[in-house]
Design a protein around this motif. Structure first.
Motif, PDB file in Angstrom:
ATOM      1  N   LEU A 110       0.792  -1.227   0.000  1.00 40.00           N
ATOM      2  CA  LEU A 110       0.000   0.000   0.000  1.00 40.00           C
ATOM      3  C   LEU A 110       0.831   1.288   0.000  1.00 40.00           C
ATOM      4  N   PRO A 111       1.877   1.436   0.843  1.00 41.17           N
ATOM      5  CA  PRO A 111       2.658   2.685   0.775  1.00 41.17           C
ATOM      6  C   PRO A 111       3.273   2.911  -0.605  1.00 41.17           C
ATOM      7  N   TYR A 112       3.782   1.857  -1.219  1.00 44.66           N
ATOM      8  CA  TYR A 112       4.357   1.971  -2.559  1.00 44.66           C
ATOM      9  C   TYR A 112       3.280   2.344  -3.578  1.00 44.66           C
ATOM     10  N   ALA A 130       2.784  11.640  -1.236  1.00 46.59           N
ATOM     11  CA  ALA A 130       4.165  11.820  -0.792  1.00 46.59           C
ATOM     12  C   ALA A 130       4.607  10.713   0.164  1.00 46.59           C
ATOM     13  N   ASN A 131       5.846  10.262  -0.011  1.00 51.75           N
ATOM     14  CA  ASN A 131       6.404   9.266   0.909  1.00 51.75           C
ATOM     15  C   ASN A 131       7.476   9.863   1.810  1.00 51.75           C
ATOM     16  N   PHE A 145      21.574   0.048   0.189  1.00 49.02           N
ATOM     17  CA  PHE A 145      21.474   1.366  -0.443  1.00 49.02           C
ATOM     18  C   PHE A 145      22.365   2.413   0.217  1.00 49.02           C
ATOM     19  N   GLY A 146      23.017   2.064   1.325  1.00 52.69           N
ATOM     20  CA  GLY A 146      24.056   2.914   1.896  1.00 52.69           C
ATOM     21  C   GLY A 146      23.617   4.187   2.563  1.00 52.69           C
ATOM     22  N   TYR A 199      16.577   6.988   1.458  1.00 50.65           N
ATOM     23  CA  TYR A 199      16.110   6.127   2.553  1.00 50.65           C
ATOM     24  C   TYR A 199      14.643   5.759   2.362  1.00 50.65           C
ATOM     25  N   ASN A 200      13.802   6.736   2.086  1.00 49.87           N
ATOM     26  CA  ASN A 200      12.360   6.469   1.983  1.00 49.87           C
ATOM     27  C   ASN A 200      12.014   5.664   0.735  1.00 49.87           C
ATOM     28  N   ASP A 201      12.768   5.878  -0.360  1.00 49.48           N
ATOM     29  CA  ASP A 201      12.568   5.022  -1.530  1.00 49.48           C
ATOM     30  C   ASP A 201      12.952   3.576  -1.210  1.00 49.48           C
TER      31      ASP A 201
END
Length: 506
Positions: A157-159, A168-169, A339-340, A349-351
């Protein structure tokens, strides 16, 4: 007197509520660490904060099972618990993403998980009540299908909100992103509606009918306290646990006094063992005085488990230890190791955190897809081989995340986890159901949850300590530990004693 063979759609209706329940669990599992992170949680304490969830299950499920065995209302035996739990869960889901502080979020998690457990526990016993042994595997497989399907949508759902509806994420520091908020709102609504469907569209046998079925069943038996667990044995076990818990508590106290780092979460494990020992000794004294009530029955029957259940306990322990390590640390492992980044305010981070939701969607989707294929493999081999193979796939899937560096590879790793998840949700219950006394089906299904909850408590108390002490606060190593644990669970499955009447392919 035998139970009527139910049609496909009748079994569908009685399992449909699990779609909503899994919406709630999927949102909780995929987003709670993210919410805690956003509200300022330290990485080595996230496992401790998560303990609210398994602790409530440890307490709630056997109590709900015990009382649902003894309940009969106009709504039936199990359905009142479905409904009450769904209402409370939906309210908690609506509030969780609006938590103003970390401690409010932890408290809401406690309430939310308690409510979900009130709904979920009777669903396992519902299969035992309504279906003959020949149909129970289909019933558990149907539940697994809805668990997988609900988790697919719930995790994604968030994606979906971010990439399909441009919600917005990201958000200012300390604020939960809108995509997460709207996901919880939808989840709360779906939870309530799905459970209502099962409550309205399903029926239950009356106590008189269930009694008649039990009298004619091969499982008709009374687990007698005097025959299966003497007062002296219960007292001895209680004394041993009390000594072990006391020594561990002293060790943890000394550790906290002599080191700079605080490891107070270890108290939860040591005091838990101490409390169990005290309870066993207390109940042994009550039984000696001929005081037998719900409390003494609940505590004593923990020692009266059938042999198959005791053997499956070890399989469940290492399986769920692995799952809990995944639920706690995947977000931090993927964002940091793959992803570092550890900056919760950054887009990277959020992606990456959104991609974790996609990863969880994949493993749940795989679980839904293979739910009805596992009985086919078991028919050609055996329950034990099928479950062992599935858990080994899952373990290697978790370990492989360490070696991956791209999004596609992460999704492929989740295929193995999904196969393991489908098996964990069905085969152990199918193996267990025929070994349980029919009149205590709800209680023992609740007690079986101990071996889901206890490993989560252990994981929550020691993984943070291990990651910080030995692995330089790198959460990816928690996933490796989880993968090894799941493989071990697979091989322990081969030691379980089963009989033909509880074979999954029957």
């Amino acid at each position: 007197m035998e139970k009527r063979k139910l049609g496909f759609w009748e079994i569908w209706n009685m399992s449909f509520g699990f779609l909503g329940i899994q919406f709630g669990f999927a949102l909780q599992n995929a987003n709670t660490s993210r919410i805690f992170d956003t509200l300022g949680a330290e990485v080595d304490k996230i496992g401790l904060y998560w303990l609210a969830a398994p602790l409530t299950g440890l307490i709630i499920q056997p109590i709900v099972g015990y009382f649902s065995d003894r309940t009969w209302t106009r709504l039936g035996r199990r359905r009142p618990y479905f409904l009450v739990g769904a209402i409370l869960s939906s309210i908690a889901l609506l509030f969780m993403p609006n938590s103003p502080s970390l401690w409010v979020a932890i408290g809401t998690l406690w309430i939310m998980d308690s409510s979900i457990n009130i709904s979920m526990e009777p669903f396992r016993a519902f299969v035992g009540d309504n279906l003959s042994e020949q149909q129970r595997t289909l019933g558990f497989s149907m539940q697994s299908f809805f668990i997988g399907l609900g988790a697919v949508v719930g995790s994604a759902l968030p994606y979906i909100f971010t990439n399909w509806f441009d919600v917005a994420n990201t958000a200012p520091e300390g604020i939960i992103p809108p995509s997460v908020k709207w996901s919880f709102y939808i989840g709360g609504i779906v939870f309530l509606l799905a459970v209502l469907w099962t409550v309205i569209r399903s029926k239950e046998y009356s106590p008189e009918e269930l009694h008649a079925f039990e009298k004619g069943s091969e499982n008709h038996s009374d687990v007698s306290l005097e025959k299966t667990c003497s007062e002296s044995r219960q007292r001895t076990i209680g004394f041993v646990l009390t000594v072990i818990g006391s020594l561990l508590t002293y060790f943890v106290h000394d550790l906290n006094q002599t080191t700079k780092d605080s490891h107070k979460e270890l108290y939860i494990l040591s005091i838990g063992i101490l409390t169990a020992g005290v309870l066993f000794m207390l109940v042994s004294l009550l039984r000696k005085k001929q005081i037998n009530n719900g409390f003494t029955t609940i505590i004593t029957d923990l020692l009266n488990m059938p042999k198959t259940m005791k053997q499956l306990a070890w399989v469940q322990f290492f399986s769920w230890f692995a799952l809990f390590s995944m639920w706690i640390y995947t977000t931090n492992a993927v964002t940091g190791h793959v992803f570092g980044t550890t900056d919760a305010k950054s887009k990277i981070y959020n992606d990456a955190a959104d991609w974790v939701s996609v990863m969880f969607t994949v493993y749940n989707g795989v679980a839904a897809a293979v739910a009805f294929l596992l009985p086919v493999l078991a028919k050609r081999t055996s329950n034990k081989f099928t479950h062992m193979l599935a858990l080994v796939f899952g373990g290697f899937g978790l370990i492989s995340i360490y070696f991956l560096s791209d999004k596609v590879g992460l999704l492929l790793a989740m295929i193995g986890v999904g196969i393991a998840w489908a098996s964990i949700l069905s085969i152990p219950y199918a193996m267990l159901s025929g070994a349980l006394p029919a009149q205590k089906m709800g209680y023992y299904m609740g007690v079986f949850n101990f071996f889901v909850v206890i490993p989560q408590i252990v994981a929550g108390t020691i993984l943070g300590f291990l990651v910080k002490t030995f692995f330089n606060n790198e959460p990816i190593y928690a996933l490796i530990i989880g993968g090894v644990s799941m493989i071990l669970a697979g091989f322990l499955t081969l030691t379980v004693t089963t009989s033909s009447k509880i074979n999954i392919n029957e």
